[in-house]
Design a protein around this motif. Structure first.
Motif, PDB file in Angstrom:
ATOM      1  N   LEU A  25      -7.330  24.577  42.039  1.00 15.36           N
ATOM      2  CA  LEU A  25      -6.027  24.689  42.661  1.00 15.36           C
ATOM      3  C   LEU A  25      -6.007  25.882  43.604  1.00 15.36           C
ATOM      4  O   LEU A  25      -6.617  26.910  43.330  1.00 15.36           O
ATOM      5  CB  LEU A  25      -4.943  24.876  41.591  1.00 15.36           C
ATOM      6  CG  LEU A  25      -4.679  23.656  40.717  1.00 15.36           C
ATOM      7  CD1 LEU A  25      -3.798  24.031  39.556  1.00 15.36           C
ATOM      8  CD2 LEU A  25      -4.052  22.541  41.516  1.00 15.36           C
ATOM      9  N   LEU A  27       1.877  23.524  42.602  1.00 14.10           N
ATOM     10  CA  LEU A  27       0.809  22.527  42.713  1.00 14.10           C
ATOM     11  C   LEU A  27       0.314  22.119  41.341  1.00 14.10           C
ATOM     12  O   LEU A  27      -0.137  21.002  41.142  1.00 14.10           O
ATOM     13  CB  LEU A  27      -0.331  23.096  43.547  1.00 14.10           C
ATOM     14  CG  LEU A  27      -0.055  23.156  45.058  1.00 14.10           C
ATOM     15  CD1 LEU A  27      -1.135  23.951  45.749  1.00 14.10           C
ATOM     16  CD2 LEU A  27       0.029  21.770  45.637  1.00 14.10           C
ATOM     17  N   GLN A  86       2.589  19.462  40.293  1.00 10.68           N
ATOM     18  CA  GLN A  86       2.373  18.299  41.136  1.00 10.68           C
ATOM     19  C   GLN A  86       1.174  17.486  40.679  1.00 10.68           C
ATOM     20  O   GLN A  86       1.152  16.264  40.761  1.00 10.68           O
ATOM     21  CB  GLN A  86       2.164  18.796  42.562  1.00 10.68           C
ATOM     22  CG  GLN A  86       1.941  17.721  43.590  1.00 10.68           C
ATOM     23  CD  GLN A  86       1.673  18.358  44.926  1.00 10.68           C
ATOM     24  OE1 GLN A  86       2.390  19.236  45.356  1.00 10.68           O
ATOM     25  NE2 GLN A  86       0.623  17.925  45.575  1.00 10.68           N
ATOM     26  N   ARG A  87       0.139  18.189  40.179  1.00 12.92           N
ATOM     27  CA  ARG A  87      -1.097  17.498  39.812  1.00 12.92           C
ATOM     28  C   ARG A  87      -1.276  17.389  38.299  1.00 12.92           C
ATOM     29  O   ARG A  87      -2.359  17.103  37.821  1.00 12.92           O
ATOM     30  CB  ARG A  87      -2.282  18.248  40.422  1.00 12.92           C
ATOM     31  CG  ARG A  87      -2.241  18.312  41.939  1.00 12.92           C
ATOM     32  CD  ARG A  87      -3.404  19.100  42.494  1.00 12.92           C
ATOM     33  NE  ARG A  87      -4.661  18.485  42.154  1.00 12.92           N
ATOM     34  CZ  ARG A  87      -5.833  19.095  42.287  1.00 12.92           C
ATOM     35  NH1 ARG A  87      -5.895  20.314  42.739  1.00 12.92           N
ATOM     36  NH2 ARG A  87      -6.943  18.484  41.957  1.00 12.92           N
ATOM     37  N   VAL A 130       4.865  15.621  49.462  1.00 12.48           N
ATOM     38  CA  VAL A 130       4.424  16.651  48.530  1.00 12.48           C
ATOM     39  C   VAL A 130       5.564  17.640  48.346  1.00 12.48           C
ATOM     40  O   VAL A 130       6.186  18.065  49.323  1.00 12.48           O
ATOM     41  CB  VAL A 130       3.189  17.384  49.098  1.00 12.48           C
ATOM     42  CG1 VAL A 130       2.689  18.433  48.118  1.00 12.48           C
ATOM     43  CG2 VAL A 130       2.092  16.399  49.435  1.00 12.48           C
ATOM     44  N   PRO A 146       1.400  22.752  50.908  1.00 16.54           N
ATOM     45  CA  PRO A 146      -0.061  22.801  50.744  1.00 16.54           C
ATOM     46  C   PRO A 146      -0.733  23.954  51.484  1.00 16.54           C
ATOM     47  O   PRO A 146      -1.789  24.417  51.071  1.00 16.54           O
ATOM     48  CB  PRO A 146      -0.530  21.457  51.297  1.00 16.54           C
ATOM     49  CG  PRO A 146       0.663  20.576  51.269  1.00 16.54           C
ATOM     50  CD  PRO A 146       1.833  21.479  51.500  1.00 16.54           C
ATOM     51  N   TYR A 202      -7.386  18.046  50.619  1.00 16.32           N
ATOM     52  CA  TYR A 202      -6.018  17.910  51.146  1.00 16.32           C
ATOM     53  C   TYR A 202      -5.424  16.560  50.769  1.00 16.32           C
ATOM     54  O   TYR A 202      -4.289  16.473  50.289  1.00 16.32           O
ATOM     55  CB  TYR A 202      -6.081  18.072  52.661  1.00 16.32           C
ATOM     56  CG  TYR A 202      -4.766  18.033  53.396  1.00 16.32           C
ATOM     57  CD1 TYR A 202      -3.672  18.783  52.986  1.00 16.32           C
ATOM     58  CD2 TYR A 202      -4.639  17.257  54.551  1.00 16.32           C
ATOM     59  CE1 TYR A 202      -2.478  18.763  53.701  1.00 16.32           C
ATOM     60  CE2 TYR A 202      -3.463  17.235  55.281  1.00 16.32           C
ATOM     61  CZ  TYR A 202      -2.385  17.988  54.855  1.00 16.32           C
ATOM     62  OH  TYR A 202      -1.210  17.967  55.564  1.00 16.32           O
ATOM     63  N   LEU A 239      -4.067  16.098  47.261  1.00 15.10           N
ATOM     64  CA  LEU A 239      -2.757  16.674  46.949  1.00 15.10           C
ATOM     65  C   LEU A 239      -1.619  15.699  47.231  1.00 15.10           C
ATOM     66  O   LEU A 239      -0.516  15.866  46.705  1.00 15.10           O
ATOM     67  CB  LEU A 239      -2.516  17.941  47.785  1.00 15.10           C
ATOM     68  CG  LEU A 239      -3.446  19.136  47.568  1.00 15.10           C
ATOM     69  CD1 LEU A 239      -3.040  20.273  48.496  1.00 15.10           C
ATOM     70  CD2 LEU A 239      -3.417  19.593  46.128  1.00 15.10           C
ATOM     71  N   GLU A 299       4.247  15.991  54.350  1.00 16.10           N
ATOM     72  CA  GLU A 299       4.227  17.317  53.736  1.00 16.10           C
ATOM     73  C   GLU A 299       4.950  18.272  54.667  1.00 16.10           C
ATOM     74  O   GLU A 299       5.164  17.972  55.852  1.00 16.10           O
ATOM     75  CB  GLU A 299       2.793  17.787  53.462  1.00 16.10           C
ATOM     76  CG  GLU A 299       1.986  18.144  54.703  1.00 16.10           C
ATOM     77  CD  GLU A 299       1.609  19.630  54.771  1.00 16.10           C
ATOM     78  OE1 GLU A 299       2.468  20.471  54.439  1.00 16.10           O
ATOM     79  OE2 GLU A 299       0.467  19.927  55.164  1.00 16.10           O
TER      80      GLU A 299
END
Length: 353
Positions: free
Chosen positions: A61, A75, A78-79, A129, A133, A147, A150, A162
């Motif tokens: 990350l 993030l 998000q993941r 997103v 990012p 990228y 994400l 994004e």
């Protein structure tokens, strides 16, 4: 007694032909679904252009600098969900492919980019997103595969987006985005540069209460009135200068300029322009907004994936400190020629003077 025993040992009566056919069709349908979504899951890792991506370990990350609390999803959040779902859960939860963004909100900081993104996410054909990012300014060396990973999954016809406001003032960003795709649509949310600078300072002041005054940071020399354009709060607002760099790589028609002021006074009108620019059906209208008098800006009646009203967090709509009006006027005089040039370049009068 023998007859009773025979009845107990009799094989159950077979299902009627119609029920047997229906049961067989039901089983075949679910077998087809299993095979279809198994294939979809295994193919989702293919690169956007159709070539298989080489096997690789999960990328680390990015280490982003701390942002405003509550301003964006991390993030890590998000993941957090696993990338590969089971065929059955994929069937019920939806599927799709991770794609590089077709549209990017590239700026500007404290212009209203978070509000625009939250409003756009109401549209069923927009997937974005949540976190910024910072790929084209801070993480470019990680590569396009990182990228793309994400990005949220999208279905055919949906747009991947994004937003990272610092792209607009990053010298390398236009060439890098053009290298990814010359057809990328760009959105810039602009705001009165004087008000934007004060808002920028207010955000910094909330994190570092011991910073110098706005007035002292504005001037290189207060006596001569020379503006310090090296201070980022001032430098960002010279929109015409930054736009010149973008026009070396993108035609003006590929960039949409959204008024931060009109995003507050007429959110549906500005969202209508954005939806047209993105080639989307005008689904987000007046019915999606209400004006919050306490915060002083519009809120959503229903946010994405929720049935409850939603306003931006407490970090939005901060009360600005009182600034010496002489300093404000000096800044207006400084920005005026740059604003006039920006109006000419964009073909829009934003009414800042």
């Amino acid at each position: 007694m023998g007859q009773r025993l025979n009845r107990c040992l009799d094989v159950p009566v077979a299902l009627p032909p119609l029920r047997r056919r229906l049961l067989l069709l039901f089983i075949m349908f679910f077998l087809w679904l299993y095979m279809f979504y198994s294939c979809a899951g295994s193919c989702s890792g293919l690169a956007t252009r159709g070539s298989p991506a080489p096997p690789r370990a999960a990328p680390p990350l990015p280490q982003l600098p701390p942002g405003e609390p509550g301003e964006e999803n991390s993030l890590e959040e998000q993941r957090a969900a696993p990338d590969a779902a089971s065929p059955i859960s994929t069937f019920f939860n939806g599927s799709g492919t991770k794609r590089l963004p077709q549209a990017i909100i590239i700026g500007v900081k404290k212009g209203g980019t978070r509000a625009l993104l939250e409003f756009l996410r109401v549209h069923p054909d927009v997937r974005a997103v949540g976190a910024e990012p910072h790929f084209f300014d801070r993480n470019y060396e990680r590569g396009l595969a990182w990228y793309r990973d994400l990005m949220p999954r999208t279905l055919e016809g949906q747009i991947t987006m994004e937003k990272t406001p610092s792209y607009f003032v990053t010298k390398e960003a236009p060439a890098r985005i053009s290298s990814m795709s010359k057809g990328t649509k760009l959105i810039v949310v602009v705001r009165d540069p004087v008000t934007r600078a004060i808002s920028d300072y207010t955000q910094t002041l909330s994190k570092k209460p011991d910073i110098p005054t706005f007035e002292s940071l504005t001037f290189k020399n207060r006596t001569t009135g020379l503006i310090d354009t090296s201070w980022s709060a001032i430098q960002i607002g010279i929109y015409a200068k930054h736009l010149e760099n973008w026009l070396l790589y993108f035609p003006i028609g590929q960039i949409l300029f959204v008024s931060g002021e009109r995003l507050i006074s007429d959110p549906a009108g500005e969202l209508g322009r954005v939806q047209d620019f993105l080639g989307l059906k005008r689904i987000i209208t007046d019915k999606h907004f209400y004006f919050n008098k306490t915060k002083g800006f519009p809120c959503l009646k229903k946010a994405e994936g929720s049935s409850k009203p939603h306003c931006l967090g407490k970090t939005k709509g901060r009360t600005h400190p009182d600034i010496d009006q002489g300093v404000v006027q000096r800044l207006r005089d400084f920005y005026r020629p740059f604003n006039m040039k920006f109006y000419q370049m964009t073909g829009q009068d934003f009414g800042w003077d």
